[in-house]
Design a protein around this motif. Structure first.
Motif, mmCIF file in Angstrom:
data_model
loop_
_atom_site.group_PDB
_atom_site.id
_atom_site.type_symbol
_atom_site.label_atom_id
_atom_site.label_comp_id
_atom_site.label_asym_id
_atom_site.label_seq_id
_atom_site.Cartn_x
_atom_site.Cartn_y
_atom_site.Cartn_z
ATOM 1 N N VAL A 11 35.669 -91.691 30.124
ATOM 2 C CA VAL A 11 34.727 -91.716 28.839
ATOM 3 C C VAL A 11 34.259 -90.272 28.554
ATOM 4 O O VAL A 11 33.593 -89.660 29.557
ATOM 5 C CB VAL A 11 33.756 -92.510 28.567
ATOM 6 N N LEU A 12 34.850 -89.310 27.410
ATOM 7 C CA LEU A 12 34.478 -88.183 27.159
ATOM 8 C C LEU A 12 33.835 -87.965 25.877
ATOM 9 O O LEU A 12 34.494 -88.331 24.849
ATOM 10 C CB LEU A 12 35.732 -87.346 27.534
ATOM 11 N N VAL A 43 34.194 -94.151 34.482
ATOM 12 C CA VAL A 43 34.096 -92.771 34.828
ATOM 13 C C VAL A 43 33.496 -91.783 33.638
ATOM 14 O O VAL A 43 34.407 -91.903 32.653
ATOM 15 C CB VAL A 43 35.400 -91.944 35.487
ATOM 16 N N LEU A 44 32.404 -91.362 33.724
ATOM 17 C CA LEU A 44 31.838 -90.896 32.501
ATOM 18 C C LEU A 44 31.761 -89.144 32.543
ATOM 19 O O LEU A 44 31.268 -88.765 33.749
ATOM 20 C CB LEU A 44 30.391 -91.330 32.285
ATOM 21 N N HIS A 56 22.622 -94.018 33.034
ATOM 22 C CA HIS A 56 23.679 -95.178 33.401
ATOM 23 C C HIS A 56 23.817 -95.087 35.054
ATOM 24 O O HIS A 56 24.976 -94.733 35.525
ATOM 25 C CB HIS A 56 24.952 -94.670 32.681
ATOM 26 N N PRO A 57 23.018 -95.723 35.647
ATOM 27 C CA PRO A 57 23.212 -95.704 37.362
ATOM 28 C C PRO A 57 24.356 -96.247 37.795
ATOM 29 O O PRO A 57 24.493 -96.183 38.939
ATOM 30 C CB PRO A 57 21.763 -96.242 37.752
ATOM 31 N N ASP A 58 24.854 -97.110 36.951
ATOM 32 C CA ASP A 58 26.109 -97.862 37.423
ATOM 33 C C ASP A 58 27.441 -97.433 36.918
ATOM 34 O O ASP A 58 28.367 -98.147 37.216
ATOM 35 C CB ASP A 58 25.835 -99.420 36.985
ATOM 36 N N VAL A 59 27.595 -96.149 36.607
ATOM 37 C CA VAL A 59 28.796 -95.784 36.418
ATOM 38 C C VAL A 59 28.707 -94.386 36.976
ATOM 39 O O VAL A 59 27.950 -93.629 37.232
ATOM 40 C CB VAL A 59 28.688 -95.184 34.659
ATOM 41 N N GLU A 60 30.318 -94.090 37.545
ATOM 42 C CA GLU A 60 30.488 -92.765 38.143
ATOM 43 C C GLU A 60 30.376 -91.579 37.237
ATOM 44 O O GLU A 60 31.014 -91.812 35.973
ATOM 45 C CB GLU A 60 31.924 -92.798 38.678
#
Length: 390
Positions: A11-12, A43-44, A56-60
């Motif tokens: 995600v960008l 993946v952010l 967003h602690p649960d996202v790379e």
């Protein structure tokens, strides 16, 4: 490309910039992807990785600004798809920054999907060239409003473009707003009118700072005198605080105002807006939050995206905050207050239709993922029981 037995979604967008509207878009987008594809790895790509990891602690999270092509390519290669958007990131001098990374992904064989993106103002030929080169090869192009579609077409994009709606329309309000306002020392038991201001800049090229500060100060004083209201300035970016104080400095009734100073998640800001009796503002997502909360609202357009939202929500067709006279603007505020029950009901109906269009973007992305990255089947660990005979 990533392992096709699983799905990894990159995600960008303008994430990590401490803008509540952008974070609202991201929150709604991530929730939609998780809900439809719980097997997906996320993946952010963030402008400020530390901030994004906190939100967003649960996202790379991967930082991409200032990183060379080779360094970012190792992250892009793992992706099944790169999702660009939403939010208004395709405008002069800014579009090329995002599209350069998107084009790198495409060069590595990673498909690009634009997610209810916003565009404009877009007149710089270099940015228009990036639009044509990158989005022409995208798996799908969805935009959040008709204005953005027109901007992309005028930039020379000839492929099909689907108009949906802003992802933030899918957020649901909670019930913590009263507590947050009490912590900010906002008076209780009085009418509360929320106001939203923004800074001039590349996305708001025609704003005159002193002029609109004075104009909105007149509105603020009118709200205090006409409605006996307390005015609550709701910043959507940290720099909005400075401009809110700029408006207050021109008001005769400055003591009847509060400029919120806390750092809030999108859900918390939505809950705060839910506590208001009326909303008047410039920031698009402040107005979207007011629509979600079902309160009467008056957009103060400074750009095409706010004009477009005003038309979709059925709000008064003001010419724009930079061109309105104080008298005409105050008359609209007065009319809004007198007609607030009907206006609120109208807003609720229009918002429901917009939410359906907002959901379409996620549906399209999930359908694309189902076609290109089949769902991972989870084998049952339960023992097999033979069927009885006879």
């Amino acid at each position: 490309m990533g392992d096709r037995s699983s799905v990894t979604v990159g995600v960008l967008g303008s994430y990590g910039g401490r803008n509540v509207g952008d974070e609202a878009i991201l929150t709604a987008m991530l929730d939609r992807i998780r809900g439809g594809r719980p097997d997906a790895r996320l993946v952010l790509f963030s402008r400020s990785p530390d901030h994004s990891r906190t939100m967003h602690p649960d996202v790379e999270v991967v930082g991409w600004e200032g990183v060379c092509r080779e360094g970012i390519s190792e992250h892009l290669r793992r992706l099944s798809v790169l999702v660009l958007g939403g939010g208004g990131i395709l405008y002069n001098t800014e579009a090329r920054r995002y599209l350069r990374l998107a084009r790198t992904a495409q060069d590595l064989g990673v498909p690009l999907f634009t997610y209810a993106i916003g565009a404009g103002p877009l007149t710089d030929e270099a940015d228009c060239a990036w639009i044509r080169a990158t989005l022409s090869d995208a798996a799908e192009v969805t935009v959040r409003d008709e204005e953005s579609k027109l901007v992309l077409e005028e930039a020379g994009l000839t492929r099909p473009i689907t108009v949906t709606a802003d992802p933030a329309l899918l957020l649901e309000p909670g019930d913590c707003g009263g507590e947050l306002l009490r912590a900010e020392a906002v008076p209780q038991g009085v009418r509360l009118v929320g106001m939203s201001v923004r800074e001039p800049g590349r996305a708001a090229e025609h704003l005159d700072e002193d002029g609109y500060h004075q104009l909105l100060a007149s509105v603020g004083d009118f709200l205090v005198h006409r409605l006996e209201a307390h005015v609550v300035f709701v910043p959507m970016e940290r720099d909005d605080i400075r401009h809110a104080h700029g408006v207050v400095s021109h008001m005769a009734e400055a003591d009847r105002c509060t400029v919120l100073r806390g750092s809030y998640h999108p859900q918390q800001v939505l809950d705060i807006v839910k506590q208001l009796d009326l909303a008047i503002g410039m920031r698009l997502h402040f107005l979207i939050f007011a629509a979600l909360a079902g309160i009467p609202l008056l957009p103060l357009p400074y750009a095409g995206k706010v004009f477009d939202f005003a038309q979709q929500i059925g709000a008064p067709a003001l010419r724009g905050v930079v061109r309105e006279t104080a008298g005409l603007l105050l008359a609209e505020v007065d009319r809004l207050w007198d007609e607030r029950p009907a206006r609120a009901a109208h807003t609720v109906a229009r918002t429901a239709a917009m939410k359906l269009r907002a959901a379409e973007t996620g549906d399209r992305l999930l359908a694309y993922l189902d076609r290109t990255a089949p769902r991972t089947l989870v084998r049952s660990t339960m023992p097999t029981v033979a069927a009885p005979i006879g």
